[in-house]
Scaffold this motif. Sequence first.
Motif, PDB file in Angstrom:
ATOM      1  N   PHE A  70       0.834  -1.201   0.000  1.00 39.86           N
ATOM      2  CA  PHE A  70       0.000   0.000   0.000  1.00 39.86           C
ATOM      3  C   PHE A  70       0.873   1.257   0.000  1.00 39.86           C
ATOM      4  O   PHE A  70       0.647   2.188  -0.775  1.00 39.86           O
ATOM      5  CB  PHE A  70      -0.936  -0.009   1.208  1.00 39.86           C
ATOM      6  CG  PHE A  70      -1.724   1.248   1.376  1.00 39.86           C
ATOM      7  CD1 PHE A  70      -2.747   1.573   0.486  1.00 39.86           C
ATOM      8  CD2 PHE A  70      -1.461   2.116   2.415  1.00 39.86           C
ATOM      9  CE1 PHE A  70      -3.477   2.744   0.632  1.00 39.86           C
ATOM     10  CE2 PHE A  70      -2.186   3.286   2.575  1.00 39.86           C
ATOM     11  CZ  PHE A  70      -3.200   3.599   1.684  1.00 39.86           C
ATOM     12  N   LEU A  71       1.879   1.290   0.859  1.00 37.28           N
ATOM     13  CA  LEU A  71       2.766   2.457   0.923  1.00 37.28           C
ATOM     14  C   LEU A  71       3.544   2.649  -0.375  1.00 37.28           C
ATOM     15  O   LEU A  71       3.751   3.779  -0.825  1.00 37.28           O
ATOM     16  CB  LEU A  71       3.713   2.340   2.117  1.00 37.28           C
ATOM     17  CG  LEU A  71       3.041   2.411   3.487  1.00 37.28           C
ATOM     18  CD1 LEU A  71       4.058   2.153   4.594  1.00 37.28           C
ATOM     19  CD2 LEU A  71       2.323   3.738   3.689  1.00 37.28           C
ATOM     20  N   ASP A  73       2.464   1.789  -3.364  1.00 34.65           N
ATOM     21  CA  ASP A  73       1.495   2.316  -4.320  1.00 34.65           C
ATOM     22  C   ASP A  73       1.241   3.808  -4.092  1.00 34.65           C
ATOM     23  O   ASP A  73       1.098   4.574  -5.045  1.00 34.65           O
ATOM     24  CB  ASP A  73       0.183   1.541  -4.245  1.00 34.65           C
ATOM     25  CG  ASP A  73       0.285   0.155  -4.859  1.00 34.65           C
ATOM     26  OD1 ASP A  73       1.291  -0.136  -5.552  1.00 34.65           O
ATOM     27  OD2 ASP A  73      -0.642  -0.656  -4.649  1.00 34.65           O
ATOM     28  N   LEU A  74       1.190   4.223  -2.825  1.00 41.34           N
ATOM     29  CA  LEU A  74       1.034   5.652  -2.531  1.00 41.34           C
ATOM     30  C   LEU A  74       2.207   6.443  -3.091  1.00 41.34           C
ATOM     31  O   LEU A  74       2.020   7.483  -3.734  1.00 41.34           O
ATOM     32  CB  LEU A  74       0.966   5.883  -1.017  1.00 41.34           C
ATOM     33  CG  LEU A  74      -0.360   5.676  -0.330  1.00 41.34           C
ATOM     34  CD1 LEU A  74      -0.204   5.849   1.179  1.00 41.34           C
ATOM     35  CD2 LEU A  74      -1.418   6.616  -0.864  1.00 41.34           C
ATOM     36  N   GLY A  77       2.116   7.087  -6.708  1.00 42.02           N
ATOM     37  CA  GLY A  77       1.016   7.918  -7.193  1.00 42.02           C
ATOM     38  C   GLY A  77      -0.120   7.139  -7.790  1.00 42.02           C
ATOM     39  O   GLY A  77      -0.898   7.682  -8.584  1.00 42.02           O
ATOM     40  N   LYS A  78      -0.306   5.890  -7.413  1.00 38.45           N
ATOM     41  CA  LYS A  78      -1.363   5.059  -8.003  1.00 38.45           C
ATOM     42  C   LYS A  78      -2.770   5.441  -7.544  1.00 38.45           C
ATOM     43  O   LYS A  78      -3.724   4.908  -8.072  1.00 38.45           O
ATOM     44  CB  LYS A  78      -1.096   3.589  -7.706  1.00 38.45           C
ATOM     45  CG  LYS A  78       0.137   3.076  -8.436  1.00 38.45           C
ATOM     46  CD  LYS A  78       0.325   1.601  -8.255  1.00 38.45           C
ATOM     47  CE  LYS A  78       1.538   1.149  -9.038  1.00 38.45           C
ATOM     48  NZ  LYS A  78       1.803  -0.269  -8.887  1.00 38.45           N
ATOM     49  N   PHE A  79      -2.875   6.327  -6.583  1.00 37.75           N
ATOM     50  CA  PHE A  79      -4.195   6.711  -6.095  1.00 37.75           C
ATOM     51  C   PHE A  79      -4.588   8.109  -6.523  1.00 37.75           C
ATOM     52  O   PHE A  79      -5.526   8.695  -5.995  1.00 37.75           O
ATOM     53  CB  PHE A  79      -4.244   6.585  -4.563  1.00 37.75           C
ATOM     54  CG  PHE A  79      -4.045   5.177  -4.092  1.00 37.75           C
ATOM     55  CD1 PHE A  79      -5.031   4.221  -4.255  1.00 37.75           C
ATOM     56  CD2 PHE A  79      -2.856   4.806  -3.499  1.00 37.75           C
ATOM     57  CE1 PHE A  79      -4.849   2.926  -3.831  1.00 37.75           C
ATOM     58  CE2 PHE A  79      -2.652   3.507  -3.072  1.00 37.75           C
ATOM     59  CZ  PHE A  79      -3.657   2.573  -3.237  1.00 37.75           C
TER      60      PHE A  79
END
Length: 81
Positions: A70-71, A73-74, A77-79
């Motif tokens: 999750f970190l 991906d953050l 910039g995936k979100f």
Amino acid sequence: MTTNNGRAFTAPQLEGAVWKKSSYSGDSQGQCVEVAALTFAPFAGMRAIRDSKNPDGPALVFPESSITGFLADLADGKFGN
């Protein structure tokens, strides 16, 4: 006890966890989360996340690999913005 991704546990079930507040939270009592690396059975190798304003409330428990992913991906910039 089953420890499924995102399962909520109560404060007494996680007694002994050492909680760390985000360095981005500042000194205010604003919205923030706390994270604990769990080292005791049956949660060894997992991370717990809770609302810092409600330390006696529920905490979500995830495998370390889920938090790491999750970190990452953050950071990638995936979100979105």
